[in-house]
Motif scaffolding. Structure first.
Motif, PDB file in Angstrom:
ATOM      1  N   TYR A  62     -66.475 -47.018 -54.924  1.00 52.46           N
ATOM      2  CA  TYR A  62     -66.468 -45.677 -54.643  1.00 52.46           C
ATOM      3  C   TYR A  62     -67.685 -45.385 -53.421  1.00 52.46           C
ATOM      4  CZ  TYR A  62     -63.482 -45.452 -58.560  1.00 52.46           C
ATOM      5  OH  TYR A  62     -62.410 -45.440 -59.503  1.00 52.46           O
ATOM      6  N   GLU A  66     -67.271 -43.092 -50.097  1.00 57.06           N
ATOM      7  CA  GLU A  66     -67.979 -41.909 -50.051  1.00 57.06           C
ATOM      8  C   GLU A  66     -68.514 -41.886 -48.617  1.00 57.06           C
ATOM      9  OE1 GLU A  66     -70.126 -41.744 -53.685  1.00 57.06           O
ATOM     10  OE2 GLU A  66     -68.260 -41.158 -54.804  1.00 57.06           O
ATOM     11  N   GLU A  74     -62.175 -34.686 -55.967  1.00 56.19           N
ATOM     12  CA  GLU A  74     -62.332 -35.467 -57.360  1.00 56.19           C
ATOM     13  C   GLU A  74     -61.279 -36.029 -57.897  1.00 56.19           C
ATOM     14  OE1 GLU A  74     -64.829 -35.817 -59.806  1.00 56.19           O
ATOM     15  OE2 GLU A  74     -65.976 -35.387 -57.762  1.00 56.19           O
ATOM     16  N   TYR A  77     -60.700 -39.855 -57.782  1.00 59.33           N
ATOM     17  CA  TYR A  77     -61.208 -40.860 -58.890  1.00 59.33           C
ATOM     18  C   TYR A  77     -60.460 -40.903 -60.000  1.00 59.33           C
ATOM     19  CZ  TYR A  77     -65.311 -39.952 -55.872  1.00 59.33           C
ATOM     20  OH  TYR A  77     -66.167 -39.928 -54.870  1.00 59.33           O
ATOM     21  N   ASP A  78     -59.646 -39.893 -60.478  1.00 58.73           N
ATOM     22  CA  ASP A  78     -58.717 -39.930 -61.375  1.00 58.73           C
ATOM     23  C   ASP A  78     -57.550 -40.931 -61.244  1.00 58.73           C
ATOM     24  OD1 ASP A  78     -60.131 -38.126 -62.880  1.00 58.73           O
ATOM     25  OD2 ASP A  78     -59.380 -36.343 -62.275  1.00 58.73           O
ATOM     26  N   LYS A  81     -58.589 -44.531 -60.910  1.00 54.06           N
ATOM     27  CA  LYS A  81     -59.046 -45.002 -62.351  1.00 54.06           C
ATOM     28  C   LYS A  81     -57.920 -45.220 -63.362  1.00 54.06           C
ATOM     29  CE  LYS A  81     -63.734 -43.202 -62.598  1.00 54.06           C
ATOM     30  NZ  LYS A  81     -64.608 -42.014 -62.847  1.00 54.06           N
TER      31      LYS A  81
END
Length: 188
Positions: A62, A66, A74, A77-78, A81
């Motif tokens: 990550y 970035e 956001e 990331y969900d 993962k």
């Protein structure tokens, strides 16, 4: 050959602006330093691919993601993962990569890899790695090393000697994620 030797050989080739053939978490890939426009151009030429068709980049985590996307939503990331298979996300506003990698709509496809060889190589390179299937544009992606054409094998500067390395045989899923929050599935 040991994995460390192969990482060092590939790294030396990449640092000199060369292109490599290497195992990834999906299919065998052609790669180069994603910040080197001349190397990116060589990948397009080798694949006989129109440079309006963007290429994918691999990052080791990550933090590197970035560093190369202006604003990672956001929801990215969900998604990352909760996926069980390699997933490439197309992001808006890439930064600090070769201009000829960026699509006309100012997007870039990036995959956070969990593949040991790729992660170690990218960590040592300290930059994203271009990743595109090891085939001439329009031809099927090779399912294994033995399916890679002589044009590709002879056209790269270094072939990573890890043919026994287990890589997947399917391309990644691709999701487009705009800063406005729109999620589009490009390839399942």
């Amino acid at each position: 050959m040991s994995i460390d030797t192969e990482i060092n050989n590939a790294l030396n080739t990449l640092k000199k602006g060369g292109i490599i053939l290497y195992p990834t978490d999906t299919v065998w890939g052609i790669g180069c330093d994603a910040t080197n426009a001349d190397a990116v151009d060589q990948v397009y030429k080798l694949k006989n691919r129109d440079d309006s068709k963007a290429l994918i980049c691999l990052v080791d985590g990550y933090r590197m993601l970035e560093q190369h996307i202006e604003n990672v939503p956001e929801v990215a990331y969900d998604i990352l993962k909760n996926t069980f298979k390699p997933t490439t996300v197309i992001y808006d506003q890439p930064i600090r990569v070769a201009g000829n990698l960026v699509a006309e709509d100012n997007t870039l496809a990036i995959r956070v890899v969990k593949h040991n060889f790729c992660q170690q190589l990218i960590k040592k390179l300290k930059r994203p790695l271009v990743s595109t299937s090891a085939n001439i544009s329009g031809m099927p992606a090779p399912k294994s090393f033995k399916d890679i054409s002589p044009e590709i094998l002879n056209g790269v500067d270094y072939v990573v000697n890890l043919q026994k390395e287990k890589s997947g045989s399917k391309p990644s899923s691709i999701i487009k994620l705009s800063n406005s929050g729109v999620v589009t599935i490009i390839r399942k």
